[in-house]
Scaffold this motif. Structure first.
Motif, PDB file in Angstrom:
ATOM      1  N   LEU A  62       3.500  -4.880   0.374  1.00 25.12           N
ATOM      2  CA  LEU A  62       3.516  -3.756  -0.568  1.00 25.12           C
ATOM      3  C   LEU A  62       3.158  -2.442   0.126  1.00 25.12           C
ATOM      4  N   ARG A  63       2.286  -2.501   1.137  1.00 25.27           N
ATOM      5  CA  ARG A  63       1.906  -1.267   1.837  1.00 25.27           C
ATOM      6  C   ARG A  63       3.086  -0.625   2.559  1.00 25.27           C
ATOM      7  N   ASP A  64       4.172  -1.396   2.749  1.00 22.38           N
ATOM      8  CA  ASP A  64       5.359  -0.877   3.442  1.00 22.38           C
ATOM      9  C   ASP A  64       6.395  -0.301   2.490  1.00 22.38           C
ATOM     10  N   HIS A  65       6.150  -0.390   1.185  1.00 22.00           N
ATOM     11  CA  HIS A  65       7.053   0.274   0.217  1.00 22.00           C
ATOM     12  C   HIS A  65       6.249   0.780  -0.983  1.00 22.00           C
ATOM     13  N   VAL A  66       5.210   1.557  -0.684  1.00 21.53           N
ATOM     14  CA  VAL A  66       4.317   2.054  -1.744  1.00 21.53           C
ATOM     15  C   VAL A  66       5.043   2.984  -2.712  1.00 21.53           C
ATOM     16  N   GLU A  67       6.199   3.530  -2.307  1.00 25.79           N
ATOM     17  CA  GLU A  67       6.957   4.395  -3.224  1.00 25.79           C
ATOM     18  C   GLU A  67       7.449   3.639  -4.452  1.00 25.79           C
ATOM     19  N   ASP A  68       7.422   2.286  -4.392  1.00 26.02           N
ATOM     20  CA  ASP A  68       7.853   1.475  -5.534  1.00 26.02           C
ATOM     21  C   ASP A  68       6.719   1.209  -6.524  1.00 26.02           C
ATOM     22  N   ILE A  69       5.501   1.622  -6.200  1.00 25.97           N
ATOM     23  CA  ILE A  69       4.359   1.270  -7.049  1.00 25.97           C
ATOM     24  C   ILE A  69       4.474   1.827  -8.468  1.00 25.97           C
ATOM     25  N   PRO A  70       4.848   3.100  -8.685  1.00 28.74           N
ATOM     26  CA  PRO A  70       4.982   3.553 -10.081  1.00 28.74           C
ATOM     27  C   PRO A  70       5.954   2.696 -10.898  1.00 28.74           C
TER      28      PRO A  70
ATOM     29  N   ALA B 146      14.477 -14.080 -13.339  1.00 34.03           N
ATOM     30  CA  ALA B 146      15.907 -13.816 -13.300  1.00 34.03           C
ATOM     31  C   ALA B 146      16.187 -12.343 -13.056  1.00 34.03           C
ATOM     32  N   LEU B 147      15.178 -11.482 -13.225  1.00 27.69           N
ATOM     33  CA  LEU B 147      15.361 -10.060 -12.999  1.00 27.69           C
ATOM     34  C   LEU B 147      15.466  -9.773 -11.509  1.00 27.69           C
ATOM     35  N   GLU B 148      16.136  -8.672 -11.196  1.00 24.11           N
ATOM     36  CA  GLU B 148      16.187  -8.240  -9.809  1.00 24.11           C
ATOM     37  C   GLU B 148      14.798  -7.846  -9.340  1.00 24.11           C
ATOM     38  N   PRO B 149      14.512  -8.022  -8.044  1.00 23.15           N
ATOM     39  CA  PRO B 149      13.241  -7.521  -7.518  1.00 23.15           C
ATOM     40  C   PRO B 149      13.100  -6.033  -7.818  1.00 23.15           C
ATOM     41  N   VAL B 150      11.918  -5.639  -8.251  1.00 23.83           N
ATOM     42  CA  VAL B 150      11.686  -4.273  -8.720  1.00 23.83           C
ATOM     43  C   VAL B 150      11.496  -3.339  -7.532  1.00 23.83           C
ATOM     44  N   GLY B 151      12.101  -2.158  -7.608  1.00 22.98           N
ATOM     45  CA  GLY B 151      11.885  -1.136  -6.589  1.00 22.98           C
ATOM     46  C   GLY B 151      13.184  -0.544  -6.076  1.00 22.98           C
ATOM     47  N   LYS B 152      13.164   0.783  -5.847  1.00 26.38           N
ATOM     48  CA  LYS B 152      14.351   1.491  -5.359  1.00 26.38           C
ATOM     49  C   LYS B 152      14.185   1.935  -3.909  1.00 26.38           C
ATOM     50  N   SER B 153      13.118   1.510  -3.253  1.00 29.54           N
ATOM     51  CA  SER B 153      12.892   1.888  -1.861  1.00 29.54           C
ATOM     52  C   SER B 153      13.980   1.296  -0.974  1.00 29.54           C
ATOM     53  N   PRO B 154      14.194   1.882   0.216  1.00 25.14           N
ATOM     54  CA  PRO B 154      15.198   1.329   1.138  1.00 25.14           C
ATOM     55  C   PRO B 154      14.961  -0.144   1.471  1.00 25.14           C
ATOM     56  N   LYS B 155      13.686  -0.543   1.632  1.00 22.86           N
ATOM     57  CA  LYS B 155      13.403  -1.934   1.977  1.00 22.86           C
ATOM     58  C   LYS B 155      13.823  -2.882   0.852  1.00 22.86           C
ATOM     59  N   MET B 156      13.526  -2.531  -0.418  1.00 17.62           N
ATOM     60  CA  MET B 156      13.887  -3.404  -1.533  1.00 17.62           C
ATOM     61  C   MET B 156      15.392  -3.392  -1.778  1.00 17.62           C
ATOM     62  N   ALA B 157      16.029  -2.228  -1.584  1.00 27.39           N
ATOM     63  CA  ALA B 157      17.489  -2.162  -1.733  1.00 27.39           C
ATOM     64  C   ALA B 157      18.170  -3.054  -0.697  1.00 27.39           C
TER      65      ALA B 157
ATOM     66  N   LEU C 242       6.721  -0.460 -10.305  1.00 29.75           N
ATOM     67  CA  LEU C 242       6.068  -1.754 -10.494  1.00 29.75           C
ATOM     68  C   LEU C 242       5.010  -1.684 -11.590  1.00 29.75           C
ATOM     69  N   VAL C 243       4.280  -0.579 -11.651  1.00 28.05           N
ATOM     70  CA  VAL C 243       3.275  -0.405 -12.701  1.00 28.05           C
ATOM     71  C   VAL C 243       3.930  -0.473 -14.071  1.00 28.05           C
ATOM     72  N   HIS C 244       5.015   0.270 -14.249  1.00 24.02           N
ATOM     73  CA  HIS C 244       5.712   0.243 -15.547  1.00 24.02           C
ATOM     74  C   HIS C 244       6.239  -1.148 -15.867  1.00 24.02           C
ATOM     75  N   PHE C 245       6.736  -1.841 -14.845  1.00 26.43           N
ATOM     76  CA  PHE C 245       7.265  -3.186 -15.063  1.00 26.43           C
ATOM     77  C   PHE C 245       6.172  -4.137 -15.516  1.00 26.43           C
ATOM     78  N   PHE C 246       5.032  -4.135 -14.821  1.00 23.73           N
ATOM     79  CA  PHE C 246       3.949  -5.065 -15.163  1.00 23.73           C
ATOM     80  C   PHE C 246       3.293  -4.708 -16.501  1.00 23.73           C
ATOM     81  N   VAL C 247       3.198  -3.439 -16.820  1.00 23.39           N
ATOM     82  CA  VAL C 247       2.658  -3.055 -18.130  1.00 23.39           C
ATOM     83  C   VAL C 247       3.564  -3.581 -19.236  1.00 23.39           C
TER      84      VAL C 247
END
Length: 424
Positions: A279-287, A135-146, A289-294
């Protein structure tokens, strides 16, 4: 975490069956209350609020389907398993449409009953976790995810079919559930079918889809018969009262060019297409995503909290991620399970990434490809589970988490395969 087993309500007008079920469940340490008719069941349900109901269909004062609908209206989160000695496909479909999680036939096999109860409880826990996660929004603030979130909000309010295209591991299932929560049928169920489970009965498919979200995974792999049925139902308008979401790893135009997909069905499905980025096209979202999965793993899987250093996060950003977000989630879970310090550094990440590398074709020398599929599957399961046990020094609990299995299921599987974890 609480280890108390859920309260189960058994509703059956036959006293021998009712008491037998009660005794068996109590022997397994379940808490059990019983009711002999609809009136008693309503009273117990209201006063004691059971988490699971075993409900007979045929009773003297009210039928079980009507009672099922009442209970689901009072508490949509309750899990209900139907029982019947005179069940039909139509009855099972109606029960499923009304919210039943399973349908078992009488005379009851006690082994099958216990298995149904175990599955119902496990599915209840998984669905609760999934509802929170999906139910959560897809994680990431990159232009592609926005852009993807903006597109989802625009299209979710329409009844037109939605086609999701993305590589394996990009999160198509999670995103489909997100669209379901945004859509017109969010009060209904999210029903997923695969090419293997796709119903070839038009009445059953329409009944399952009505007032719900129907998610078809790997739509490009549907059989010719399934494609023809789906195309017919769309052209005739019989799938209008639902939200249809289909997902594919391959662009359907490529599958059409190979002659493996119906061009007519493609035009029915290609109204709204959303591309999920690799994921390789929006690697700026990885930090993020890491916090989310942890947070997710430490909360839902009860894993210990560990902090990823900046160097570790930077290494994750500079990895190719052929398995996309799902691979990242698996790596983080591996690091949380196997880590032995509060901090996860770049060396830990390197080790986990090496362990994630898929075997090459010539590495699978332990499997005999001349044997039947069932035997080959068992052989692979044995190799796979032995590998997980070796990675965890024989710790079954940690191995279960790495394999994404319930610990009790892993114990059963190890016994069935003749694996002694103490000897690993």
């Amino acid at each position: 975490m609480s280890t108390e087993k859920p309260l189960i309500l058994v509703v059956d007008d036959e006293p021998d069956i009712r008491e037998l079920i009660k005794d068996i469940l109590e022997d397994e340490a379940y808490r059990v209350v019983t009711a002999s008719n609809g009136e008693e069941a309503r009273l117990v349900f209201t006063q004691q609020q059971p988490q699971l109901v075993l409900l007979d269909i045929w009773m003297p004062d009210v039928d079980g389907i009507s009672l099922l609908k009442e209970f689901k209206q009072q508490n949509p989160g309750v899990t209900i398993v139907m029982m019947s000695g005179h069940g039909t496909i139509e009855t099972a479909v109606e029960a499923t449409r009304s919210g039943a999680s399973d349908f078992i036939e009488k005379p009851l096999s006690m082994a099958k009953l216990l298995r149904a109860v175990e599955l119902a409880i496990e599915n209840r826990a998984k669905q609760a976790a999934q509802r929170h996660e999906f139910a959560l929004e897809p994680v990431g603030k990159s232009p592609k995810m926005a852009q993807l979130r903006e597109q989802a909000e625009r299209v979710a309010g329409h009844e037109m079919p939605i086609l999701l295209i993305g590589e394996g591991g990009t999160g198509k299932h999670c995103f489909a559930y997100y669209l379901h929560r945004l859509g017109l049928y969010n009060s209904g169920k999210f029903i997923e079918v695969s090419p293997e489970s796709f119903p070839l009965d038009s009445h059953k498919l329409v009944s399952l889809a009505q007032n719900n979200t129907l998610y078809i995974n790997d739509v490009a792999l549907l059989s010719d018969e399934a494609q023809a049925l789906l195309q017919h139902l769309l052209e005739s308008g019989r799938l209008k009262e639902c939200q249809l979401i289909c997902a594919t790893q391959l662009g359907l135009d490529k599958v059409i060019a190979r002659g493996d997909f119906s061009e007519g069905l493609f035009y029915q499905l290609n109204t709204i297409t959303l591309q999920l980025p690799a994921l390789r096209d929006h690697v700026e979202d990885i930090p993020e995503l890491v916090h989310f999965f942890v947070d997710q793993q430490t909360t839902q899987a009860d894993l210990p909290y560990r902090r990823f250093t900046v160097a570790a996060q930077n290494r994750l950003r500079n990895y190719a991620w052929p398995g996309n977000v799902l691979e990242l989630k698996n790596v983080i879970q591996r690091l949380l399970v196997l880590g032995d310090s509060d901090d996860i550094d770049v060396e830990d990440v390197e080790s986990a990434l090496q362990a994630e590398q898929p075997p090459q074709a010539d590495d699978v020398t332990g499997i005999n490809f001349d044997q039947p599929l069932r035997e080959a599957r068992e052989q692979f399961e044995r190799i796979y589970l032995l590998q997980k046990l070796q990675e965890t020094d024989g710790n079954v609990g940690k191995a279960a988490k790495l394999a994404g299995m319930e610990r009790t299921h892993l114990y059963r599987k190890l016994r069935a395969l003749g694996i002694d974890s103490k000897q690993v």
